[in-house]
Design an enzyme around this catalytic site. Structure first.
Site, PDB file in Angstrom:
ATOM      1  N   ALA A 241     -10.967 -12.026  -3.682  1.00  0.00           N
ATOM      2  CA  ALA A 241     -10.150 -10.603  -3.194  1.00  0.00           C
ATOM      3  C   ALA A 241     -10.400 -10.525  -1.680  1.00  0.00           C
ATOM      4  O   ALA A 241     -10.543  -9.562  -0.865  1.00  0.00           O
ATOM      5  CB  ALA A 241     -11.231  -9.328  -3.903  1.00  0.00           C
ATOM      6  N   SER A 242     -10.286 -11.913  -1.278  1.00  0.00           N
ATOM      7  CA  SER A 242     -10.288 -11.900  -0.015  1.00  0.00           C
ATOM      8  C   SER A 242      -8.838 -12.131   0.965  1.00  0.00           C
ATOM      9  O   SER A 242      -8.301 -10.691   1.223  1.00  0.00           O
ATOM     10  CB  SER A 242     -11.187 -13.251   0.777  1.00  0.00           C
ATOM     11  OG  SER A 242     -10.371 -14.379   0.260  1.00  0.00           O
ATOM     12  N   GLU A 272       2.661 -11.182  -0.648  1.00  0.00           N
ATOM     13  CA  GLU A 272       2.734  -9.646  -1.281  1.00  0.00           C
ATOM     14  C   GLU A 272       3.716  -8.760  -0.708  1.00  0.00           C
ATOM     15  O   GLU A 272       4.062  -8.709   0.199  1.00  0.00           O
ATOM     16  CB  GLU A 272       1.412  -9.192  -0.954  1.00  0.00           C
ATOM     17  CG  GLU A 272       0.108  -9.938  -1.353  1.00  0.00           C
ATOM     18  CD  GLU A 272      -1.259  -9.228  -0.915  1.00  0.00           C
ATOM     19  OE1 GLU A 272      -1.373  -8.233  -0.340  1.00  0.00           O
ATOM     20  OE2 GLU A 272      -2.087 -10.312  -1.207  1.00  0.00           O
ATOM     21  N   HIS A 295      -3.743  -6.045  -4.793  1.00  0.00           N
ATOM     22  CA  HIS A 295      -4.449  -5.891  -3.653  1.00  0.00           C
ATOM     23  C   HIS A 295      -5.157  -4.311  -3.599  1.00  0.00           C
ATOM     24  O   HIS A 295      -4.929  -3.735  -2.318  1.00  0.00           O
ATOM     25  CB  HIS A 295      -3.653  -6.036  -2.287  1.00  0.00           C
ATOM     26  CG  HIS A 295      -4.192  -6.507  -1.153  1.00  0.00           C
ATOM     27  ND1 HIS A 295      -3.859  -7.285  -0.147  1.00  0.00           N
ATOM     28  CD2 HIS A 295      -5.480  -5.946  -0.627  1.00  0.00           C
ATOM     29  CE1 HIS A 295      -4.731  -7.458   0.856  1.00  0.00           C
ATOM     30  NE2 HIS A 295      -5.576  -6.779   0.574  1.00  0.00           N
ATOM     31  N   GLY A 297      -8.515  -4.121  -3.936  1.00  0.00           N
ATOM     32  CA  GLY A 297     -10.037  -4.210  -3.734  1.00  0.00           C
ATOM     33  C   GLY A 297     -10.804  -3.147  -3.064  1.00  0.00           C
ATOM     34  O   GLY A 297     -11.570  -2.396  -3.462  1.00  0.00           O
TER      35      GLY A 297
END
Ligand code: NAI
Length: 411
Positions: A241-242, A272, A295, A297
């Site tokens: 999730a970076s 993305e 995306h 998170g």
């Protein structure tokens, strides 16, 4: 914190704030409480409309959809500061803002906890194959299985990047009874019973779960590829999730298909979509025990509220005291207010002799400098100066008249 009562700033007409893109109510509340006049617009505005709306506006708040180019910033002379009510600041020409004397703030840590909580939930979801079981029941399949399903208690979590998010994950994972190891390129305080690893490969070798919390840098680009995946324990899990450029998706797909990696949770991708209405294709789709999220998170109500507060507080401190602490494009200066003094803020080109010229203006007007603080970067210098007598308007005019001055304000 209140607008500088020492210098009577509250008596001046309130500074005007324009917030775009439906910024959280906490920002409006924080700024209104400090005496600013806030107008909030639910969406981003086309360039021409934005330029027109910026006339007379001192503070602009945006999220990721408003692009502030050098040309647009130059066409808004009343602007004094910009708040990006989000994490990234790529949408702003930071260098142009710096040259124009406009500090920019963001909220880098407001969603740390949200990301950490999502990672913890995914560690358990992967260990229990919850994504697959849920998908099956949704289509009428009843597969009550215990094989390849585990508790996370006693398992080893390897955290790559032990910064804000990584260290939060560490604390939460230990509360679940996990053993935590981490790898970072700089020495980090070990929280709880966590243990540092000497190398990335050592971490990969010992971990049942590997989670990535590094920034996007040349060193982290594609840092998890075929060799790293092969170095992971057979049957272990990978979470990212970076940033999407950290993991080679093709290599991960292969490791998942071969069963060497038993599952993955991926929130970020090399490319993305820009909009929620855009379609999205990834090679990972359909692979077993792979949780794919868009995306999200850091996307929670609490994070949005916290972002609103954090950025608004930075801006209020700038308005009231001239403090630029935490700004992403500006020399950092913060000087406590001293009662009975008169504060002048000056942004100037960073060339030799500026301080000498400013001091000359001050001494010619028989003012005494009570305290001052200067910080510079490549292009500009930012000076906060407290004078012991109320000659500020004259001093401001004198300093503004210097050819090196970019912007001068009295509080
Ligand atoms: P941070 O800056 O606090 O921590 C990053 C850590 O990674 C630092 O300790 C740094 O020394 C370390 N690091 C840098 N290069 C490394 C390398 N080559 N190997 C090992 N460690 C390395 O950052 P924070 O706030 O913890 O964020 C981490 C990542 O999470 C960032 O990429 C950020 O963009 C991403 N993020 C993702 C979100 C989402 O919605 N999925 C939301 C928020 C952040």
């Amino acid at each position: 914190m209140h607008a500088n009562p020492v210098n009577g700033a509250l008596k001046k007409p309130p500074l005007k704030v324009l917030l775009l893109e439906n910024i959280h109510q906490t920002a409006i509340e924080t700024m209104t409480k400090e005496g600013l006049s806030v107008e909030s617009v639910p969406k981003s505005l086309p360039k021409d409309q934005l330029i027109a709306r910026l006339a007379g506006v001192q503070i602009l708040g945006i999220r990721s959809k408003t692009h502030l180019t050098a040309e647009l910033l130059a066409s808004a002379p009343s602007l004094q500061a910009i708040g990006c009510f989000c994490i990234g600041t790529n949408q702003v020409d930071l260098s142009a803002a710096n040259r124009l004397g406009l500090p920019v703030w963001n909220a880098p840590f407001s969603n740390t906890r949200s990301v950490a909580e999502m990672i913890i939930s995914e560690i358990i979801a992967l260990a229990r194959q919850l994504g697959d079981r849920s998908r099956e029941v949704h289509v009428g399949k009843w597969r009550k299985v215990a094989s390849s399903c585990f508790e996370v208690r006693g398992k080893t979590l390897g955290i790559i990047g032990y910064g804000h998010i990584g260290s939060q994950v560490s604390v939460l994972a230990e509360a679940l009874g996990m053993r935590v190891v981490f790898y970072d390129i700089i020495p980090k305080l070990q929280l709880g019973n966590s243990q540092p690893c000497d190398s990335l490969h050592e971490l990969l070798r010992v971990s049942d779960f590997v989670t990535l919390h590094v920034p996007a840098t040349p060193q982290t680009q594609w840092m998890i590829g075929p060799d790293e995946l092969a170095a992971m324990k057979k049957g272990s899990y990978l979470l990212n999730a970076s940033r999407g450029t950290v993991v080679q998706i093709g290599a991960l797909c292969q490791a998942l298909r071969s069963g060497h990696v038993a599952g993955a949770a991926i929130d970020v991708y090399p490319e993305e979509p820009e909009e929620n209405t855009d379609s999205f294709v990834t090679e990972l789709a359909g692979l077993p025990n792979v949780i794919l999220t868009p995306h999200i998170g850091g996307s929670t109500q609490e994070a949005q509220a916290s972002i609103g507060r954090e950025v608004a507080q930075s801006i209020c401190k700038f308005v009231a005291q001239g403090a630029t602490t935490g700004s992403v494009n500006f020399p950092q200066v913060e000087l406590p207010l001293s009662p009975g003094t008169h504060r002048i803020l000056n942004v100037h080109k960073n060339v030799p002799g500026v301080l000498r010229d400013i001091s000359r203006v001050v001494s010619e007007l028989n003012a005494n400098i009570h305290s001052q603080m200067l910080s510079t970067d490549e292009q500009i210098g930012y000076l906060i100066m407290d004078l012991d007598q109320d000659v500020s308007a004259q001093v401001r005019d004198g300093i503004s008249g210097l050819p090196t001055s970019i912007r001068t304000r009295i509080l």
